[in-house]
Design a protein around this motif. Sequence first.
Motif, short mmCIF file in Angstrom:
data_model
loop_
_atom_site.label_atom_id
_atom_site.label_comp_id
_atom_site.label_asym_id
_atom_site.label_seq_id
_atom_site.Cartn_x
_atom_site.Cartn_y
_atom_site.Cartn_z
N LEU A 201 0.83 -1.21 0.00
CA LEU A 201 0.00 0.00 0.00
C LEU A 201 0.86 1.26 0.00
N LEU A 202 1.93 1.24 0.78
CA LEU A 202 2.82 2.40 0.83
C LEU A 202 3.43 2.67 -0.54
N ALA A 203 3.82 1.60 -1.24
CA ALA A 203 4.39 1.79 -2.58
C ALA A 203 3.38 2.44 -3.52
N LEU A 204 2.10 2.05 -3.40
CA LEU A 204 1.07 2.65 -4.25
C LEU A 204 0.87 4.12 -3.92
N TYR A 205 0.83 4.45 -2.64
CA TYR A 205 0.66 5.85 -2.24
C TYR A 205 1.82 6.70 -2.75
N ARG A 206 3.02 6.18 -2.63
CA ARG A 206 4.19 6.92 -3.11
C ARG A 206 4.15 7.07 -4.62
N ALA A 207 3.71 6.01 -5.32
CA ALA A 207 3.61 6.10 -6.77
C ALA A 207 2.58 7.14 -7.19
N ALA A 208 1.44 7.16 -6.49
CA ALA A 208 0.39 8.12 -6.83
C ALA A 208 0.87 9.55 -6.60
N GLY A 210 3.95 10.41 -7.00
CA GLY A 210 5.14 10.63 -7.81
C GLY A 210 6.41 10.66 -7.00
N MET A 211 6.47 9.88 -5.93
CA MET A 211 7.61 9.91 -5.02
C MET A 211 8.55 8.74 -5.30
N GLY A 212 9.72 9.02 -5.76
CA GLY A 212 10.83 8.07 -5.83
C GLY A 212 10.49 6.78 -6.55
N ASP A 213 10.99 5.65 -6.01
CA ASP A 213 10.90 4.39 -6.71
C ASP A 213 9.50 3.79 -6.67
N GLU A 219 4.78 1.62 -12.41
CA GLU A 219 4.88 1.57 -13.86
C GLU A 219 5.31 0.18 -14.31
N ALA A 220 6.24 -0.43 -13.59
CA ALA A 220 6.73 -1.75 -13.95
C ALA A 220 5.66 -2.81 -13.79
N GLU A 221 4.76 -2.64 -12.79
CA GLU A 221 3.75 -3.65 -12.52
C GLU A 221 2.52 -3.49 -13.38
N SER A 222 2.34 -2.34 -14.01
CA SER A 222 1.10 -2.08 -14.77
C SER A 222 1.22 -2.59 -16.20
#
Length: 222
Positions: A201-208, A210-213, A219-222
Amino acid sequence: RCACVPNGLAVTPALELSENEKAELKRTFLGMKADRPLVLMACRLARYKGVVEFLEAARESATKDAVFAVAGDGEMMPVLSRLAAQDALAGRFRLLGHVEDLGPLYAASDVLVSCSHAEGMSYSLLEAMRARKAIVATDVPGNRELIEHAVTGLLVPCQASRIAQAVDSLLGDSARRALLGSNAYKRFKDRHTIDLQASGLLALYRAAAGMGDGAARLEAES
């Protein structure tokens, strides 16, 4: 874009009961003898949860000393109570109502069953996997995400006869029950802990944001 973060549970030691403790729980809470096998289903008593199929599986099971018990409450309680009162199910089926702490019931049971017609990622199955229990589950999408047939449990059609056959096969083979339970626990530890869910969940929040990796990972999982 969509991403899936699997449900998770805290990793806690499986509750272990001594044979005397199991006997006492079966006698006082379930009204059954200690040497009778216990088949448990934990769910809301709704039609789509397959509660009628579970009751019919109890009727069709060839393991005549087995007790089939349902922990939960819901709108199907009056119907199930009426059906359970029939002579063919006398002494073989228990409606336990709402149970605050399922840990002792998981520990005392021999097989855990999910008869759902449709399911998400079932917490009751995750709890059974964490408890190292042999599982019989209906072959529907949500259950298939957790149960690999003949590896972490048995997948069957939502038919009372097939459910009963799978339960009987496990009740007659303690070594297979132990193996499936061990495999299920390993799958839980590898894929479904609360730490894995939180990090996903944290990775998704960071992705949304636009934070870091996190964005690169999404992008890699989509």
